[in-house]
Design a protein around this motif. Structure first.
Motif: not given
Length: 80
Positions: A9, A11-14, A36, A51-52, A54
């Motif tokens: 989760l 690493t998918a968003g960051l 980032s 935020g990653t 949800g």
């Protein structure tokens, strides 16, 4: 939730150069290294990580996540 699921989760968003997770399925501690984070204050970095996830915090799928966040340069200095 497993450590692998949580890692996926995040690493998918960051984009992460390094991520290490410890926990019991509800309470987690993460060490995260990401480009980032450059120019971000600690609270901003935490918000990026949260935020990653949800709504998984709100639904109690992840009850608690403590973290240490580093830029690659900070991480290199901490490892020296």
């Amino acid at each position: 939730m497993t450590a692998d699921q949580l890692k996926d989760l995040i690493t998918a968003g960051l984009p992460c150069e390094h991520i290490a997770l410890e926990g019991d399925g509800r309470h987690w501690f993460a060490t995260i290294v990401s480009t980032s984070f450059e120019g971000q204050r600690p609270l901003g970095r935490q918000r990026m990580v949260y935020g990653t996830l949800g709504n998984r915090i709100a639904t109690d799928e992840v009850h608690a996540l403590s973290m240490k966040t580093f830029t690659p340069a900070e991480w290199a200095a901490a490892q020296a």
